[in-house]
Design an enzyme around this catalytic site. Structure first.
Site, PDB file in Angstrom:
ATOM      1  CE  LYS A  32      -3.812  -2.255   2.441  1.00 27.11           C
ATOM      2  NZ  LYS A  32      -4.823  -2.095   3.498  1.00 27.11           N
ATOM      3  CE1 TYR A  72      -9.473  -2.753   0.447  1.00 32.56           C
ATOM      4  CE2 TYR A  72      -8.647  -0.640  -0.317  1.00 32.56           C
ATOM      5  CZ  TYR A  72      -8.434  -1.858   0.297  1.00 32.56           C
ATOM      6  OH  TYR A  72      -7.186  -2.180   0.771  1.00 32.56           O
ATOM      7  NE  ARG A 108      -6.970 -13.343   5.183  1.00 31.25           N
ATOM      8  CZ  ARG A 108      -7.397 -12.087   5.081  1.00 31.25           C
ATOM      9  NH1 ARG A 108      -7.078 -11.359   4.015  1.00 31.25           N
ATOM     10  NH2 ARG A 108      -8.128 -11.551   6.011  1.00 31.25           N
ATOM     11  NE  ARG A 125      -2.282  -5.987   7.049  1.00 31.71           N
ATOM     12  CZ  ARG A 125      -3.366  -6.623   6.602  1.00 31.71           C
ATOM     13  NH1 ARG A 125      -3.872  -7.638   7.277  1.00 31.71           N
ATOM     14  NH2 ARG A 125      -3.931  -6.252   5.469  1.00 31.71           N
ATOM     15  CG  ASN A 135      -3.481  -2.554   6.844  1.00 34.49           C
ATOM     16  OD1 ASN A 135      -3.346  -2.105   5.711  1.00 34.49           O
ATOM     17  ND2 ASN A 135      -4.496  -3.341   7.172  1.00 34.49           N
ATOM     18  CG  HIS A 138      -5.445  -5.957  -0.020  1.00 32.74           C
ATOM     19  ND1 HIS A 138      -6.611  -5.968   0.723  1.00 32.74           N
ATOM     20  CD2 HIS A 138      -5.678  -6.737  -1.112  1.00 32.74           C
ATOM     21  CE1 HIS A 138      -7.507  -6.715   0.095  1.00 32.74           C
ATOM     22  NE2 HIS A 138      -6.966  -7.189  -1.020  1.00 32.74           N
ATOM     23  CD  GLU A 149      -8.885  -8.518  -3.442  1.00 33.59           C
ATOM     24  OE1 GLU A 149      -9.553  -8.018  -2.538  1.00 33.59           O
ATOM     25  OE2 GLU A 149      -7.787  -9.093  -3.243  1.00 33.59           O
TER      26      GLU A 149
HETATM   27  P1  CMP Z   1      -7.360  -4.475   3.824  1.00 31.91           P
HETATM   28  O1  CMP Z   1      -6.912  -5.843   4.185  1.00 31.91           O
HETATM   29  O2  CMP Z   1      -6.782  -3.869   2.580  1.00 31.91           O
HETATM   30  O3  CMP Z   1      -8.966  -4.453   3.703  1.00 31.91           O
HETATM   31  C1  CMP Z   1      -9.748  -3.282   3.917  1.00 31.91           C
HETATM   32  C2  CMP Z   1      -8.924  -2.137   4.460  1.00 31.91           C
HETATM   33  O4  CMP Z   1      -9.657  -1.097   5.076  1.00 31.91           O
HETATM   34  C3  CMP Z   1      -8.023  -2.675   5.560  1.00 31.91           C
HETATM   35  O5  CMP Z   1      -7.018  -3.496   5.044  1.00 31.91           O
HETATM   36  C4  CMP Z   1      -7.548  -1.382   6.191  1.00 31.91           C
HETATM   37  O6  CMP Z   1      -6.521  -0.764   5.453  1.00 31.91           O
HETATM   38  C5  CMP Z   1      -8.787  -0.491   6.065  1.00 31.91           C
HETATM   39  N1  CMP Z   1      -9.511  -0.329   7.333  1.00 31.91           N
HETATM   40  C6  CMP Z   1      -9.618   0.827   8.008  1.00 31.91           C
HETATM   41  N2  CMP Z   1     -10.334   0.676   9.109  1.00 31.91           N
HETATM   42  C7  CMP Z   1     -10.711  -0.609   9.169  1.00 31.91           C
HETATM   43  C8  CMP Z   1     -11.489  -1.366  10.100  1.00 31.91           C
HETATM   44  N3  CMP Z   1     -12.031  -0.822  11.192  1.00 31.91           N
HETATM   45  N4  CMP Z   1     -11.657  -2.672   9.844  1.00 31.91           N
HETATM   46  C9  CMP Z   1     -11.127  -3.236   8.726  1.00 31.91           C
HETATM   47  N5  CMP Z   1     -10.405  -2.546   7.807  1.00 31.91           N
HETATM   48  C10 CMP Z   1     -10.176  -1.247   8.035  1.00 31.91           C
END
Ligand code: CMP
Length: 162
Positions: A32, A72, A108, A125, A135, A138, A149
């Site tokens: 990211k 998203y 993951r 992370r 974070n 992804h 995706e």
């Molecule tokens: P990702 O695994 O890319 O999937 C959705 C993204 O939304 C997540 O990582 C975070 O970067 C972002 N995000 C922000 N707030 C939240 C939350 N409360 N729960 C889950 N994802 C979040």
């Protein structure tokens, strides 16, 4: 086709239990904008290669807000949708397709929980994320999500066949 439990590698067996070939899976991974800005491309790639994941496609993209919203879309109703799509369109990301046996769950594990505070020691992370949104990485969460995706960023010609 079925799989025999207990084998060291996860092989696919034909009906007469002849070994055919290992079952490979693909996942979409994104480094990211925060990961790119912090100079973590090499660090993350190193972990993937060390884990035996093969990179079958990779490019750098700077998503527009609309492109981030499309990616998203599944989170459209969530309270963090506006914020995460702003963040994902704030700078360049590296998108790639990884291939290996059980790569979706293994990736993951390497990434750790979405919330870095809950992520296991040694995960990407836990070591590098700043907050739940920024974070670093992804990764697709299921084969169905991976198919969507991967197709969002790559066409068939861009996926190397190993
Ligand atoms: P990702 O695994 O890319 O999937 C959705 C993204 O939304 C997540 O990582 C975070 O970067 C972002 N995000 C922000 N707030 C939240 C939350 N409360 N729960 C889950 N994802 C979040």
């Amino acid at each position: 086709m079925t799989c025999r439990e207990g084998c060291r590698k996860f092989y696919v067996f034909s009906r007469n239990w002849r070994k055919v070939k290992p079952m490979k899976e693909r996942t979409l991974s994104i480094i990211k904008p925060d990961g790119v800005a912090k100079g973590l491309i090499g660090e993350v790639l190193n972990r993937f290669e060390h884990a035996g994941f093969q990179v079958v496609a990779m490019k750098m993209v700077h998503m527009s807000k609309k492109q981030a919203e499309g990616f998203y879309a599944v989170h459209r109703e969530r309270p963090f949708f506006e914020s995460v799509t702003d963040f994902m369109s704030s700078g360049p990301s590296v998108v790639m397709v990884l291939e290996a046996e059980n790569v979706i769950s293994r990736n993951r594990e390497l990434m750790g929980a979405t919330n870095y505070k809950e992520a296991a020691e040694g995960t990407i992370r836990r070591e590098f994320a700043m907050d739940i949104e920024k974070n670093v990485v992804h990764g697709s969460d299921s084969p169905e999500t991976a198919a969507f995706e991967i197709g969002y960023f790559f066409n068939a010609l861009e996926l190397v066949r190993l």
